[in-house]
Scaffold this motif. Structure first.
Motif, PDB file in Angstrom:
ATOM      1  N   PHE A  14       0.826  -1.191   0.052  1.00 33.87           N
ATOM      2  CA  PHE A  14      -0.030  -0.058   0.086  1.00 33.87           C
ATOM      3  C   PHE A  14       0.825   1.225  -0.172  1.00 33.87           C
ATOM      4  O   PHE A  14       1.883   1.248   0.714  1.00 33.87           O
ATOM      5  N   ALA A  15       0.728   2.126  -0.912  1.00 39.18           N
ATOM      6  CA  ALA A  15       1.132   3.595  -1.054  1.00 39.18           C
ATOM      7  C   ALA A  15       0.391   4.463  -0.601  1.00 39.18           C
ATOM      8  O   ALA A  15      -0.379   4.827  -1.429  1.00 39.18           O
ATOM      9  N   PRO A  16       0.488   4.968   0.559  1.00 40.80           N
ATOM     10  CA  PRO A  16      -0.419   5.942   0.929  1.00 40.80           C
ATOM     11  C   PRO A  16      -0.532   7.346   0.176  1.00 40.80           C
ATOM     12  O   PRO A  16      -1.330   7.761  -0.002  1.00 40.80           O
ATOM     13  N   GLU A  17       0.910   7.791  -0.206  1.00 41.59           N
ATOM     14  CA  GLU A  17       1.081   8.836  -0.949  1.00 41.59           C
ATOM     15  C   GLU A  17       0.261   8.869  -2.373  1.00 41.59           C
ATOM     16  O   GLU A  17      -0.561   9.804  -2.782  1.00 41.59           O
ATOM     17  N   ARG A  36      -9.800  23.160  -0.709  1.00 42.85           N
ATOM     18  CA  ARG A  36      -9.144  23.864   0.162  1.00 42.85           C
ATOM     19  C   ARG A  36      -7.842  23.309   0.843  1.00 42.85           C
ATOM     20  O   ARG A  36      -7.925  22.924   1.922  1.00 42.85           O
ATOM     21  N   GLY A  37      -6.570  23.354   0.234  1.00 41.88           N
ATOM     22  CA  GLY A  37      -5.384  22.893   0.869  1.00 41.88           C
ATOM     23  C   GLY A  37      -5.580  21.417   0.890  1.00 41.88           C
ATOM     24  O   GLY A  37      -5.903  20.460   0.289  1.00 41.88           O
ATOM     25  N   ALA A  38      -5.541  20.957   2.322  1.00 41.74           N
ATOM     26  CA  ALA A  38      -5.644  19.288   2.491  1.00 41.74           C
ATOM     27  C   ALA A  38      -7.034  18.986   2.943  1.00 41.74           C
ATOM     28  O   ALA A  38      -7.399  17.877   3.688  1.00 41.74           O
ATOM     29  N   SER A  39      -8.000  19.911   2.863  1.00 42.66           N
ATOM     30  CA  SER A  39      -9.446  19.651   2.996  1.00 42.66           C
ATOM     31  C   SER A  39     -10.195  19.915   1.925  1.00 42.66           C
ATOM     32  O   SER A  39      -9.996  20.631   0.870  1.00 42.66           O
ATOM     33  N   PHE A  40     -11.555  19.631   2.167  1.00 39.70           N
ATOM     34  CA  PHE A  40     -12.522  19.571   0.985  1.00 39.70           C
ATOM     35  C   PHE A  40     -13.908  20.274   1.782  1.00 39.70           C
ATOM     36  O   PHE A  40     -14.241  20.061   2.895  1.00 39.70           O
ATOM     37  N   THR A  41     -14.492  21.239   0.967  1.00 38.11           N
ATOM     38  CA  THR A  41     -15.902  21.856   1.605  1.00 38.11           C
ATOM     39  C   THR A  41     -16.904  21.800   0.790  1.00 38.11           C
ATOM     40  O   THR A  41     -16.674  21.372  -0.376  1.00 38.11           O
ATOM     41  N   LEU A  42     -18.041  21.700   1.638  1.00 35.37           N
ATOM     42  CA  LEU A  42     -19.255  21.828   0.689  1.00 35.37           C
ATOM     43  C   LEU A  42     -20.155  22.872   1.502  1.00 35.37           C
ATOM     44  O   LEU A  42     -20.457  23.139   2.380  1.00 35.37           O
ATOM     45  N   ALA A  43     -20.393  23.577   0.202  1.00 37.50           N
ATOM     46  CA  ALA A  43     -21.341  25.098   0.834  1.00 37.50           C
ATOM     47  C   ALA A  43     -20.562  25.656   1.596  1.00 37.50           C
ATOM     48  O   ALA A  43     -21.267  26.283   2.467  1.00 37.50           O
ATOM     49  N   ARG A  49     -11.011  16.173   5.552  1.00 41.69           N
ATOM     50  CA  ARG A  49      -9.752  16.473   5.765  1.00 41.69           C
ATOM     51  C   ARG A  49      -8.668  15.267   5.409  1.00 41.69           C
ATOM     52  O   ARG A  49      -9.306  13.950   5.946  1.00 41.69           O
ATOM     53  N   LEU A  50      -7.727  15.359   4.767  1.00 42.91           N
ATOM     54  CA  LEU A  50      -7.008  14.141   4.129  1.00 42.91           C
ATOM     55  C   LEU A  50      -5.485  14.456   4.600  1.00 42.91           C
ATOM     56  O   LEU A  50      -5.000  15.485   4.830  1.00 42.91           O
ATOM     57  N   GLY A  51      -4.945  13.423   4.978  1.00 38.25           N
ATOM     58  CA  GLY A  51      -3.384  13.431   5.597  1.00 38.25           C
ATOM     59  C   GLY A  51      -2.670  12.211   5.609  1.00 38.25           C
ATOM     60  O   GLY A  51      -3.573  11.080   5.355  1.00 38.25           O
ATOM     61  N   VAL A  52      -1.437  11.934   5.360  1.00 42.38           N
ATOM     62  CA  VAL A  52      -0.775  10.728   5.433  1.00 42.38           C
ATOM     63  C   VAL A  52       0.185  10.777   6.728  1.00 42.38           C
ATOM     64  O   VAL A  52       0.884  11.651   7.027  1.00 42.38           O
ATOM     65  N   GLN A  53      -0.075   9.648   7.420  1.00 38.17           N
ATOM     66  CA  GLN A  53       0.767   9.727   8.828  1.00 38.17           C
ATOM     67  C   GLN A  53       1.602   8.102   8.447  1.00 38.17           C
ATOM     68  O   GLN A  53       0.902   7.290   8.887  1.00 38.17           O
ATOM     69  N   GLY A  54       2.754   8.234   8.072  1.00 36.32           N
ATOM     70  CA  GLY A  54       3.593   7.182   8.162  1.00 36.32           C
ATOM     71  C   GLY A  54       3.227   6.153   6.809  1.00 36.32           C
ATOM     72  O   GLY A  54       3.076   6.875   5.771  1.00 36.32           O
ATOM     73  N   ALA A  55       2.674   5.187   7.132  1.00 36.66           N
ATOM     74  CA  ALA A  55       2.148   4.110   5.959  1.00 36.66           C
ATOM     75  C   ALA A  55       0.617   4.049   6.040  1.00 36.66           C
ATOM     76  O   ALA A  55       0.083   3.200   5.548  1.00 36.66           O
ATOM     77  N   VAL A  56      -0.005   5.256   6.702  1.00 35.57           N
ATOM     78  CA  VAL A  56      -1.587   5.362   6.713  1.00 35.57           C
ATOM     79  C   VAL A  56      -2.057   6.317   6.273  1.00 35.57           C
ATOM     80  O   VAL A  56      -1.430   7.542   6.405  1.00 35.57           O
ATOM     81  N   LEU A  57      -3.158   6.270   5.391  1.00 34.64           N
ATOM     82  CA  LEU A  57      -3.809   7.603   4.698  1.00 34.64           C
ATOM     83  C   LEU A  57      -4.880   7.849   5.903  1.00 34.64           C
ATOM     84  O   LEU A  57      -5.721   6.783   6.284  1.00 34.64           O
ATOM     85  N   GLU A  58      -5.044   8.726   6.308  1.00 32.84           N
ATOM     86  CA  GLU A  58      -6.139   9.162   7.437  1.00 32.84           C
ATOM     87  C   GLU A  58      -6.984  10.398   6.520  1.00 32.84           C
ATOM     88  O   GLU A  58      -6.708  11.235   6.116  1.00 32.84           O
ATOM     89  N   GLN A  74     -11.014   7.863   9.901  1.00 35.20           N
ATOM     90  CA  GLN A  74     -10.881   6.546   9.194  1.00 35.20           C
ATOM     91  C   GLN A  74      -9.633   6.460   8.806  1.00 35.20           C
ATOM     92  O   GLN A  74      -8.937   7.209   8.235  1.00 35.20           O
ATOM     93  N   ARG A  75      -8.862   5.333   9.066  1.00 33.91           N
ATOM     94  CA  ARG A  75      -7.329   5.088   8.576  1.00 33.91           C
ATOM     95  C   ARG A  75      -7.445   3.981   7.637  1.00 33.91           C
ATOM     96  O   ARG A  75      -8.197   3.005   7.740  1.00 33.91           O
ATOM     97  N   CYS A  76      -6.730   4.403   6.536  1.00 37.83           N
ATOM     98  CA  CYS A  76      -6.867   3.427   5.227  1.00 37.83           C
ATOM     99  C   CYS A  76      -5.530   2.778   5.360  1.00 37.83           C
ATOM    100  O   CYS A  76      -4.286   3.606   4.942  1.00 37.83           O
ATOM    101  N   THR A  77      -5.122   1.667   5.261  1.00 40.71           N
ATOM    102  CA  THR A  77      -3.756   0.641   5.190  1.00 40.71           C
ATOM    103  C   THR A  77      -3.738  -0.068   4.156  1.00 40.71           C
ATOM    104  O   THR A  77      -2.894  -0.905   3.912  1.00 40.71           O
TER     105      THR A  77
END
Length: 100
Positions: A14-17, A36-43, A49-58, A74-77
């Motif tokens: 798994f490649a989180p980036e 908007r940067g590392a986040s997304f807005t609705l109206a 919000r999205l981010g990577v911590q080590g080998a995990v997509l948060e 939610q953590r995606c591995t």
């Protein structure tokens, strides 16, 4: 016979980036969200919000759009986790558009 036959059917690492890039691209295609940067807005309300911590997509997803939303982390591995997150985002976008 060696044990290399077991590795033949192994899933790629798994490649989180890379998963983050693909998720961002998919989110931009959803037209209802604005990046908007590392986040997304609705109206105008931040809902994702999205981010990577080590080998995990948060992924932090708002329970409902608000000025100060309550977040669910939610953590995606693995790729299956990313698909589940996409499904959840689709469900929430549909629900939020029906609530308006």
């Amino acid at each position: 016979m060696s044990d290399s036959s077991e590795d033949f059917f192994a899933l790629p690492a798994f490649a989180p980036e890379q998963a983050l890039q693909q998720l961002r691209r998919w989110l931009r295609e959803q037209r209802a969200l604005s990046e908007r940067g590392a986040s997304f807005t609705l109206a105008g309300s931040e809902v994702l919000r999205l981010g990577v911590q080590g080998a995990v997509l948060e992924v932090q997803l708002a329970k409902r759009p608000a000025q100060s939303p309550e977040w669910e982390l939610q953590r995606c591995t693995q790729a299956a986790d990313v698909r589940r997150v996409k499904d959840e985002i689709t469900r929430r976008l549909r629900r939020w558009s029906e609530d308006d």
